[in-house]
Write an enzyme that holds these catalytic residues in place. Structure first.
Site, PDB file in Angstrom:
ATOM      1  CB  SER A 125      -0.913   0.019   1.225  1.00 19.94           C
ATOM      2  OG  SER A 125      -0.147   0.240   2.383  1.00 19.94           O
ATOM      3  CG  MET A 126       1.576   5.739  -1.323  1.00 17.54           C
ATOM      4  SD  MET A 126       3.347   5.351  -1.191  1.00 17.54           S
ATOM      5  CE  MET A 126       3.734   4.946  -2.867  1.00 17.54           C
ATOM      6  N   GLY A 169       2.289  -1.545   3.879  1.00 20.05           N
ATOM      7  CA  GLY A 169       1.562  -2.810   3.700  1.00 20.05           C
ATOM      8  C   GLY A 169       2.431  -3.911   4.283  1.00 20.05           C
ATOM      9  CE  LYS A 170      -0.149  -5.911   9.942  1.00 19.26           C
ATOM     10  NZ  LYS A 170       0.840  -5.238  10.796  1.00 19.26           N
ATOM     11  CG  ASN A 218       6.030  -2.645   5.578  1.00 16.50           C
ATOM     12  OD1 ASN A 218       6.336  -1.871   4.681  1.00 16.50           O
ATOM     13  ND2 ASN A 218       5.189  -2.328   6.556  1.00 16.50           N
ATOM     14  CB  THR A 224       6.675 -10.781  18.877  1.00 17.75           C
ATOM     15  OG1 THR A 224       5.436 -10.189  18.490  1.00 17.75           O
ATOM     16  CG2 THR A 224       7.209 -11.644  17.741  1.00 17.75           C
ATOM     17  CB  THR A 273       5.894   1.984  12.369  1.00 15.89           C
ATOM     18  OG1 THR A 273       5.466   3.062  13.165  1.00 15.89           O
ATOM     19  CG2 THR A 273       4.836   1.589  11.369  1.00 15.89           C
ATOM     20  CG  ASP A 298       5.545  -5.634   8.865  1.00 19.01           C
ATOM     21  OD1 ASP A 298       4.772  -6.590   9.086  1.00 19.01           O
ATOM     22  OD2 ASP A 298       5.140  -4.497   8.549  1.00 19.01           O
ATOM     23  CB  SER A 341      13.325  -2.500  12.412  1.00 16.65           C
ATOM     24  OG  SER A 341      12.375  -2.838  13.405  1.00 16.65           O
TER      25      SER A 341
HETATM   26  P1  ADP Z   1       4.359  -5.843  16.612  1.00 16.16           P
HETATM   27  O1  ADP Z   1       5.289  -4.796  16.067  1.00 16.16           O
HETATM   28  O2  ADP Z   1       3.843  -6.779  15.572  1.00 16.16           O
HETATM   29  O3  ADP Z   1       3.288  -5.306  17.525  1.00 16.16           O
HETATM   30  P2  ADP Z   1       6.092  -6.560  18.871  1.00 16.16           P
HETATM   31  O4  ADP Z   1       5.806  -5.224  19.475  1.00 16.16           O
HETATM   32  O5  ADP Z   1       5.927  -7.762  19.722  1.00 16.16           O
HETATM   33  O6  ADP Z   1       5.254  -6.813  17.531  1.00 16.16           O
HETATM   34  O7  ADP Z   1       7.591  -6.498  18.315  1.00 16.16           O
HETATM   35  C1  ADP Z   1       8.116  -7.503  17.477  1.00 16.16           C
HETATM   36  C2  ADP Z   1       9.577  -7.727  17.794  1.00 16.16           C
HETATM   37  O8  ADP Z   1      10.298  -6.499  17.582  1.00 16.16           O
HETATM   38  C3  ADP Z   1       9.889  -8.104  19.228  1.00 16.16           C
HETATM   39  O9  ADP Z   1       9.765  -9.512  19.421  1.00 16.16           O
HETATM   40  C4  ADP Z   1      11.320  -7.623  19.364  1.00 16.16           C
HETATM   41  O10 ADP Z   1      12.215  -8.529  18.731  1.00 16.16           O
HETATM   42  C5  ADP Z   1      11.330  -6.351  18.536  1.00 16.16           C
HETATM   43  N1  ADP Z   1      11.037  -5.138  19.319  1.00 16.16           N
HETATM   44  C6  ADP Z   1       9.873  -4.438  19.373  1.00 16.16           C
HETATM   45  N2  ADP Z   1       9.965  -3.370  20.170  1.00 16.16           N
HETATM   46  C7  ADP Z   1      11.232  -3.380  20.659  1.00 16.16           C
HETATM   47  C8  ADP Z   1      11.976  -2.531  21.552  1.00 16.16           C
HETATM   48  N3  ADP Z   1      11.425  -1.444  22.112  1.00 16.16           N
HETATM   49  N4  ADP Z   1      13.264  -2.862  21.826  1.00 16.16           N
HETATM   50  C9  ADP Z   1      13.847  -3.948  21.273  1.00 16.16           C
HETATM   51  N5  ADP Z   1      13.201  -4.782  20.424  1.00 16.16           N
HETATM   52  C10 ADP Z   1      11.927  -4.508  20.115  1.00 16.16           C
END
Ligand code: ADP
Length: 295
Positions: A13-14, A41-42, A45, A212, A240, A244, A274
């Site tokens: 998506s955009m 878009g998941k 991404n 996660t 964000t 992904d 990320s």
């Molecule tokens: P979503 O983004 O799908 O809601 P999560 O918040 O569980 O999923 O994050 C997915 C993964 O990203 C985590 O299992 C971890 O590896 C990493 N992650 C997310 N937030 C953090 C953070 N603040 N510090 C370090 N790693 C993070």
């Protein structure tokens, strides 16, 4: 390490992002501060993240026959994703997300558009490609029946399926059984297993259910007991796209033949990097950046 061949069946998506001091009330017009378009878009991404991490990635999706569709395609290509199965359709616009980032709160309207054209029949058209893949990845921004049919096809052709059940919705048991890996966050896991104690769900699906938990990392059951693989401590800019990146990195590592534990550590490292950059794709790391972070 072999370069794994991965098909990502999913949305693109955009994102149309406006920043504004506040959101307009019903019937009101306000002046915003800035406007940007960002590919998202998941599906897209995850495809971009896996390509940056060194996988041979083939995206299976649909865009509109419009300027956003062209930009989405160009962005995938610029990131090294194969787009032979990203079809421009004429009867739907490209998927869009209309995002207002305000000081107090944000709001988003998603229009699925061409992502609804990623039908079971369209996935079957890609069967010759799918048969030669080491892993197939899918999320839930495509029709429900596409997820079900993909799970069945993966069973038939013997290619493991990584299902990221996001956004959350309930799933037929058949899909849960047929998926090789399921990667909900805690909220999605709660919906998927409807009030079932998540420790019980983890032990019911050892080496499959990977929940996660944001900064805490990822939880799974290795057949002997529950394991928490901790994430890495980082300075957070924008979370964000963390999920992904996690999925893309886990998929890449497991398809390369790394162990479950190594793959989850690799995924935590990639996802933690990320969140140190702005935007979903903006912060997605390269292979070198992840490996430096693991050394
Ligand atoms: P979503 O983004 O799908 O809601 P999560 O918040 O569980 O999923 O994050 C997915 C993964 O990203 C985590 O299992 C971890 O590896 C990493 N992650 C997310 N937030 C953090 C953070 N603040 N510090 C370090 N790693 C993070």
């Amino acid at each position: 390490m072999k370069k794994p061949k991965i098909a990502v069946i999913g949305s693109s998506s955009m994102d149309l992002v406006v920043t504004s001091k506040r959101r307009p009330l019903a019937g009101e017009t306000v002046l915003g501060e800035s406007f940007e378009t960002v590919p998202g878009g998941k599906g897209a991404n995850q495809a971009v993240a896996a390509a940056r991490l060194g996988a041979d990635v083939h995206m299976i999706g649909c865009v509109g026959d419009d300027s956003y569709g062209n930009e989405i395609l160009e962005n995938l290509k610029a990131n090294g994703v194969n787009t032979g199965y990203v079809k421009p359709v004429t009867h739907q616009k490209s998927g869009t997300a209309h995002i207002i980032l305000a000081e107090e709160d944000n709001s988003i309207v998603v229009v699925k558009g061409a992502n609804d054209c990623v039908t079971p029949d369209y996935v079957k058209e890609a069967l010759p490609l799918l048969k030669g893949c080491d892993l197939i990845m899918i999320q839930q921004e495509v029709p429900e029946e596409t997820v079900l049919e993909t799970a069945r096809l993966c069973g038939e052709i013997g290619v493991p399926l990584l299902l990221n059940p996001a956004p959350a919705r309930e799933l037929p048991d058949e899909v849960i059984e047929k998926a090789a890996y399921l990667t909900p966050n805690e909220h999605e896991a709660g919906i998927l297993f409807k009030g079932l104690d998540l420790s019980k769900a983890l032990s019911d699906y050892p080496d499959k259910l990977l929940i996660t938990e944001g900064a805490a990392g990822v939880r799974y059951h290795d057949g002997n007991g529950e394991q928490l693989i901790p994430s890495f401590s980082v300075k957070v800019v924008d979370t964000t796209g963390a999920g992904d990146t996690f999925n893309a990195a886990f998929g890449t590592a497991i398809a390369e033949g790394q162990s479950m534990k190594e793959s989850l550590r690799f995924a935590n490292r990639a996802a933690s990097l990320s969140v140190t950059g702005f935007g979903a794709q903006g912060g997605m790391p390269t292979r070198d950046e992840v490996e430096r972070g693991l050394a």
